[in-house]
Structure formats: structure tokens, C-alpha cells
Design a protein around this motif. Structure first.
Motif, PDB file in Angstrom:
ATOM      1  N   ILE A   9       0.872  -1.189   0.000  1.00 17.36           N
ATOM      2  CA  ILE A   9       0.000   0.000   0.000  1.00 17.36           C
ATOM      3  C   ILE A   9       0.905   1.233   0.000  1.00 17.36           C
ATOM      4  N   CYS A  11       2.860   3.357  -3.337  1.00 17.68           N
ATOM      5  CA  CYS A  11       3.886   2.993  -4.334  1.00 17.68           C
ATOM      6  C   CYS A  11       4.761   4.204  -4.643  1.00 17.68           C
ATOM      7  N   ALA A  15       8.873   3.037  -1.364  1.00 15.72           N
ATOM      8  CA  ALA A  15       8.282   1.718  -1.616  1.00 15.72           C
ATOM      9  C   ALA A  15       9.021   0.944  -2.710  1.00 15.72           C
ATOM     10  N   CYS A  34      -1.463  -1.096  -4.249  1.00 15.05           N
ATOM     11  CA  CYS A  34      -2.507  -0.081  -4.100  1.00 15.05           C
ATOM     12  C   CYS A  34      -1.858   1.292  -3.962  1.00 15.05           C
ATOM     13  N   ASP A  37      -2.565   7.344  -6.265  1.00 13.78           N
ATOM     14  CA  ASP A  37      -2.011   8.081  -7.402  1.00 13.78           C
ATOM     15  C   ASP A  37      -1.830   7.116  -8.582  1.00 13.78           C
ATOM     16  N   SER A  40       1.890   6.544  -9.997  1.00 13.57           N
ATOM     17  CA  SER A  40       2.775   5.742  -9.137  1.00 13.57           C
ATOM     18  C   SER A  40       2.377   4.270  -9.204  1.00 13.57           C
ATOM     19  N   THR A  73       2.998   4.125   3.002  1.00 15.10           N
ATOM     20  CA  THR A  73       2.479   5.486   2.826  1.00 15.10           C
ATOM     21  C   THR A  73       3.094   6.391   3.896  1.00 15.10           C
ATOM     22  N   SER A  77      -1.736   8.451   7.070  1.00 16.84           N
ATOM     23  CA  SER A  77      -2.642   7.355   6.685  1.00 16.84           C
ATOM     24  C   SER A  77      -2.413   6.082   7.501  1.00 16.84           C
ATOM     25  N   LEU A  81      -5.146   2.741   7.940  1.00 13.18           N
ATOM     26  CA  LEU A  81      -4.755   1.579   7.133  1.00 13.18           C
ATOM     27  C   LEU A  81      -4.453   0.369   8.025  1.00 13.18           C
ATOM     28  N   LYS A  96       7.789   3.594   9.306  1.00 12.45           N
ATOM     29  CA  LYS A  96       7.923   4.624  10.334  1.00 12.45           C
ATOM     30  C   LYS A  96       7.636   5.964   9.691  1.00 12.45           C
ATOM     31  N   PHE A 125      16.716   1.122  10.839  1.00 13.15           N
ATOM     32  CA  PHE A 125      18.116   1.540  11.040  1.00 13.15           C
ATOM     33  C   PHE A 125      18.877   0.589  11.958  1.00 13.15           C
ATOM     34  N   GLN A 163      12.034  13.499  -1.058  1.00 13.11           N
ATOM     35  CA  GLN A 163      10.948  13.475  -0.068  1.00 13.11           C
ATOM     36  C   GLN A 163      10.543  14.925   0.254  1.00 13.11           C
ATOM     37  N   TYR A 165       7.978  16.380   1.291  1.00 11.62           N
ATOM     38  CA  TYR A 165       7.211  16.634   2.515  1.00 11.62           C
ATOM     39  C   TYR A 165       8.118  16.917   3.713  1.00 11.62           C
ATOM     40  N   ASP A 176      11.350  12.301  11.552  1.00 12.15           N
ATOM     41  CA  ASP A 176      11.730  11.524  10.367  1.00 12.15           C
ATOM     42  C   ASP A 176      12.983  10.675  10.585  1.00 12.15           C
ATOM     43  N   HIS A 180      14.807   7.034  14.083  1.00 10.34           N
ATOM     44  CA  HIS A 180      15.705   5.889  13.851  1.00 10.34           C
ATOM     45  C   HIS A 180      16.869   5.910  14.847  1.00 10.34           C
TER      46      HIS A 180
HETATM   47  P1  NAD Z   1       5.720   9.132  -0.973  1.00  8.99           P
HETATM   48  O1  NAD Z   1       4.850  10.326  -0.779  1.00  8.99           O
HETATM   49  O2  NAD Z   1       6.741   9.158  -2.060  1.00  8.99           O
HETATM   50  O3  NAD Z   1       4.824   7.853  -1.226  1.00  8.99           O
HETATM   51  C1  NAD Z   1       3.658   7.583  -0.504  1.00  8.99           C
HETATM   52  C2  NAD Z   1       2.627   7.002  -1.479  1.00  8.99           C
HETATM   53  O4  NAD Z   1       1.510   6.562  -0.729  1.00  8.99           O
HETATM   54  C3  NAD Z   1       2.111   8.025  -2.496  1.00  8.99           C
HETATM   55  O5  NAD Z   1       2.279   7.505  -3.802  1.00  8.99           O
HETATM   56  C4  NAD Z   1       0.634   8.204  -2.127  1.00  8.99           C
HETATM   57  O6  NAD Z   1      -0.193   8.422  -3.244  1.00  8.99           O
HETATM   58  C5  NAD Z   1       0.329   6.873  -1.459  1.00  8.99           C
HETATM   59  N1  NAD Z   1      -0.788   6.910  -0.498  1.00  8.99           N
HETATM   60  C6  NAD Z   1      -0.939   7.751   0.552  1.00  8.99           C
HETATM   61  N2  NAD Z   1      -2.067   7.439   1.236  1.00  8.99           N
HETATM   62  C7  NAD Z   1      -2.625   6.380   0.599  1.00  8.99           C
HETATM   63  C8  NAD Z   1      -3.782   5.607   0.828  1.00  8.99           C
HETATM   64  N3  NAD Z   1      -4.601   5.843   1.864  1.00  8.99           N
HETATM   65  N4  NAD Z   1      -4.061   4.605  -0.025  1.00  8.99           N
HETATM   66  C9  NAD Z   1      -3.241   4.343  -1.060  1.00  8.99           C
HETATM   67  N5  NAD Z   1      -2.126   5.039  -1.332  1.00  8.99           N
HETATM   68  C10 NAD Z   1      -1.815   6.050  -0.507  1.00  8.99           C
HETATM   69  O7  NAD Z   1       6.393   8.858   0.432  1.00  8.99           O
HETATM   70  P2  NAD Z   1       7.803   8.122   0.708  1.00  8.99           P
HETATM   71  O8  NAD Z   1       8.880   9.124   0.673  1.00  8.99           O
HETATM   72  O9  NAD Z   1       7.903   6.898  -0.110  1.00  8.99           O
HETATM   73  O10 NAD Z   1       7.616   7.737   2.258  1.00  8.99           O
HETATM   74  C11 NAD Z   1       6.708   6.757   2.651  1.00  8.99           C
HETATM   75  C12 NAD Z   1       7.000   6.372   4.096  1.00  8.99           C
HETATM   76  O11 NAD Z   1       8.291   5.766   4.133  1.00  8.99           O
HETATM   77  C13 NAD Z   1       7.068   7.562   5.064  1.00  8.99           C
HETATM   78  O12 NAD Z   1       6.416   7.221   6.262  1.00  8.99           O
HETATM   79  C14 NAD Z   1       8.562   7.790   5.287  1.00  8.99           C
HETATM   80  O13 NAD Z   1       8.880   8.315   6.559  1.00  8.99           O
HETATM   81  C15 NAD Z   1       9.074   6.378   5.149  1.00  8.99           C
HETATM   82  N6  NAD Z   1      10.494   6.288   4.781  1.00  8.99           N
HETATM   83  C16 NAD Z   1      11.230   5.398   5.468  1.00  8.99           C
HETATM   84  C17 NAD Z   1      12.568   5.247   5.209  1.00  8.99           C
HETATM   85  C18 NAD Z   1      13.342   4.228   5.995  1.00  8.99           C
HETATM   86  O14 NAD Z   1      14.550   4.088   5.863  1.00  8.99           O
HETATM   87  N7  NAD Z   1      12.677   3.450   6.844  1.00  8.99           N
HETATM   88  C19 NAD Z   1      13.188   6.034   4.229  1.00  8.99           C
HETATM   89  C20 NAD Z   1      12.386   6.932   3.512  1.00  8.99           C
HETATM   90  C21 NAD Z   1      11.027   7.042   3.792  1.00  8.99           C
END
Ligand code: NAD
Ligand code: 89V
Length: 342
Positions: A9, A11, A15, A34, A37, A40, A73, A77, A81, A96, A125, A163, A165, A176, A180
Motif C-alpha cells: 500500500i 507505491c 516503496a 494499491c 495516485d 505511481s 504510505t 494514513s 490503514l 515509520k 536503522f 521526499q 514533505y 523523520d 531511527h
Molecule cells: P511518498 O509520498 O513518495 O509515497 C507515498 C505514497 O503513498 C504516495 O504515492 C501516495 O499516493 C500513497 N498513499 C498515501 N495514502 C494512501 C492511501 N490511503 N491509499 C493508497 N495510497 C496512498 O512517500 P515516501 O517518501 O515513499 O515515504 C513513505 C513512508 O516511508 C514515510 O512514512 C517515510 O517516513 C518512510 N520512509 C522510510 C525510510 C526508511 O529508511 N525506513 C526512508 C524513507 C522514507
């Protein structure tokens, strides 16, 4: 043994790493995707050859026979979810930050417990191989009982490009990245009883804080300093390495830039190269984080197979999230915050 079937969930940016990792892991496969967008969704389906695609999570869960969902996501969300997936009897791995606040996180943990399903947080991490090598040396008693640590992440890498946001959210580095680094401190020293935090914003183009310095008192009496910055211009640029300095009663340990682990005991240094392997799908400098994605997802699959609670379970992560909340409260009120206040 039957292959576990999962759905991704979200992409987006990160992801893609999940998908590469799932493709490399035996015993589990992603059968559906899923995303709200359409671009994506389409691009990820094409890149990883997945036929079943959905714009709505409830529709996907109703249509597919799944063992688990992988929630990638952003944080707003996560609660709906997780609750939706738990109510449908699915196991869950969730990125996270696990939740926007502790109340949400506690409700999410409860929903999985009531459904008797595994809920793991993608808190990766502490699973990085270099960090893991340091943790396991400490756990083996190489430096005796640890009493002090500095857990440090300082960089000026442009994280906003991938990123965006991160530049616009009210909260940035603690929520963010600090999350970690605080979790690594917990992995080494255990839970904390109190935290004092100072925060700063150096980069004028972002909304939240990009520097945080935190002092933790741990239940076992140890002290750790957790310091994070995304405004530290330096050579070498160490993104995304976490550096460690740990003192024990019989020696000390340092994880230095370039994945160099130094264990000092009995008057001598032992030096180890703990560089992460370059998996076929990774890209420098992210290879460290990307490898840990594969390791943590493998751990999730092993936990599903054995029915054991993951090391970084939702329940465990409440303690890391509490540190994040307490750090913001401490910085806001300029005081030490006891974790049992939350
Ligand atoms: P992103 O905005 O690029 O991707 C999120 C996707 O989720 C978007 O395509 C959006 O359309 C989709 N989405 C949002 N709500 C939705 C829903 N209810 N149903 C379906 N699709 C939905 O974000 P990202 O940069 O990939 O980050 C995603 C998560 O990963 C964040 O929580 C971020 O903190 C985390 N992250 C973790 C690490 C790590 O090392 N663990 C590194 C980077 C990002
Ligand atoms: O790992 C993460 O959570 C990322 C980054 C490394 C950029 O802080 O968001």
C-alpha cells in the motif's frame, strides 16, 4: 511451504526499495499493489510486473487473498490503514513514523492484538548491518557493561529532493530521522526514563527543525547523547551513516565514517570493515539503508512463519515513538521530560 502473499500500500519513493527487497526474499511475494495516485501505481506495477492494482485499499483487501499488507504510505494514513488491515485479519508491516501520536499508535497496536495478528514497524536503522555488528559486539560483552553512548547522524545530503514533505511538514528531523537514531540508542541501552532535547532550524527553506540534540537517561543507569543534523556540511559526507561512540566498563567501541568499527579492549584496538554489501539493486549512498530494508522484511517473513513477535513490533515501537513525543515536548517546554508523563 506456501509462499506468503502480500500487498503493498503506497507505491511512492521509498516503496520501490520494499519491492526490490520483496523480490529478493524467499517465501513471500507481493501479489497486489494499491496507490491513490494512478501514475505511481502504474509505474510500480510495470517495474515489478504485478498485475493486480487498486486505487482503494478496502477494495483490494476484499478482492485479494492476502496474508499481509506492507504499508509504505506517509504517516497520516497509517492508523486507518493498520486498523482496516487488522480488522480484515491481515498481518501488517508498517513504515515509520508508526503514527502521528502515541494515542493513535496505542490504538493501532490494540487493533492487531485483538485480531491476533503480527504488527511490525519498518524501523530499519537498527537492522543496518554496520549498526547490527556494533550492537552484537556490545551484546556479546566485548566492552563490558555500556554506561555512555553517543549515537550521531550528521549530514547535509539533500533529502528534500526525493521526499519534499520533509521540507514542508511542521516536524522534521526528530520525527523523520531522529526516530531511527533514538531507536538505535534503545537497541543498545534499552528504554529511557527521561529525555532533554534542544532543537534548531538552520536551513531557512524548510518549516520544521533540522537539528536536534537529545540527552537520554536509560532505565539501566546509562546515559546517551543522540544528535542529528541535516545542516552539517562536512567531508566526508556520511549520509546515511549513523556513527557510534560507546563506552563500557571494560572497553569502548566506535563506529566511524566509512563503516569502520573499532573495538578497544585489553589496551588494544581491533578494527573491522563492516561496510554493507552492495546488493544487486542498490544505489550508493542509499545502499546501507536499502540493505536494511531487505533484512527487516526478511525478519518479518521469519516472524510470520514462526509466529513470533518481531524485534521491532508495533508494541516495541511505542517506546521509540514515546521518545519522539517526549523530545518535542522537552524542546517546546525547555525542560527534561520523564517518559512516564506520556
Ligand atoms: P511518498 O509520498 O513518495 O509515497 C507515498 C505514497 O503513498 C504516495 O504515492 C501516495 O499516493 C500513497 N498513499 C498515501 N495514502 C494512501 C492511501 N490511503 N491509499 C493508497 N495510497 C496512498 O512517500 P515516501 O517518501 O515513499 O515515504 C513513505 C513512508 O516511508 C514515510 O512514512 C517515510 O517516513 C518512510 N520512509 C522510510 C525510510 C526508511 O529508511 N525506513 C526512508 C524513507 C522514507
Ligand atoms: O530513513 C528515513 O527515514 C529517511 C531519511 C534517511 C531521508 O531521513 O526519511
Amino acid at each position: 511451504m506456501e509462499t506468503l502473499k502480500g500487498a503493498l500500500i503506497g507505491c511512492g519513493f521509498f516503496a520501490q526499495n520494499h519491492m526490490h527487497a520483496w523480490a529478493a526474499i524467499d517465501g513471500a511475494e507481493i501479489v497486489a499493489l494499491c496507490d491513490r495516485d494512478p501514475d505511481s501505481l502504474k509505474n510500480t506495477a510495470k517495474a515489478f510486473d504485478v498485475d493486480a492494482t487498486y486505487g482503494d485499499v478496502a477494495e483490494m483487501i476484499a478482492a485479494e487473498r492476502l496474508d499481509f499488507v506492507d504499508i509504505a504510505t506517509t504517516v497520516t494514513s497509517h492508523r486507518p490503514l493498520v486498523e482496516l488491515a487488522a480488522a480484515a485479519g491481515l498481518n501488517i508491516i508498517c513504515q515509520k513514523p508508526f503514527a502521528e501520536n502515541l494515542d493513535d499508535a496505542r490504538a493501532m497496536v490494540k487493533s492487531a492484538q485483538q485480531a491476533n495478528r503480527i504488527l511490525m514497524v519498518h524501523e530499519n536503522f537498527r537492522w543496518q548491518s554496520a549498526v547490527r555488528a556494533a550492537i552484537s559486539a556490545i551484546q556479546k560483552g566485548e566492552i563490558g557493561t555500556p554506561f555512555f553512548g553517543r549515537v550521531s547522524f550528521r549530514s547535509a545530503y539533500d533529502v528534500y529532493a526525493n521526499q519534499p514533505y520533509l521540507a514542508t511538514d511542521d516536524r522534521f528531523i526528530i520525527q523523520d530521522l531522529g526516530i531511527h537514531i533514538l531507536d538505535i540508542s534503545r537497541a543498545i541501552f534499552g528504554n529511557a526514563t527521561s529525555i532533554s532535547a534542544l532543537i534548531n532550524r538552520i536551513n531557512p527553506k524548510i518549516k520544521g527543525e533540522d537539528v536536534a540534540t537529545m540527552l537520554l537517561n536509560h532505565e539501566n543507569g546509562a546515559t546517551s547523547v543522540v544528535d542529528c543534523s541535516y545542516s552539517t556540511k562536512r567531508q566526508p559526507e556520511t549520509f546515511p551513516e549513523t556513527l557510534l561512540e560507546i563506552d563500557g566498563d571494560r572497553g569502548s567501541l566506535r563506529l566511524e565514517a566509512g563503516y569502520k568499527l573499532i573495538v578497544h579492549k585489553d589496551g588494544t584496538d581491533q578494527v573491522f570493515d563492516v561496510s554493507p554489501p552492495l546488493l544487486p539493486w542498490v544505489e550508493r549512498p542509499w545502499h546501507n539503508i536499502q540493505e536494511s530494508v531487505q533484512i527487516i522484511q526478511q525478519h518479518f517473513v521469519e516472524c510470520l512463519r514462526s509466529g513470533t513477535n518481531p524485534e521491532t513490533s508495533g508494541d516495541d515501537n511505542l517506546n521509540t515513538l514515546a521518545l519522539v513525543e517526549a523530545a518535542y515536548l522537552s524542546a517546546q517546554e525547555n525542560r527534561t521530560v520523564k517518559l512516564d508523563e506520556l
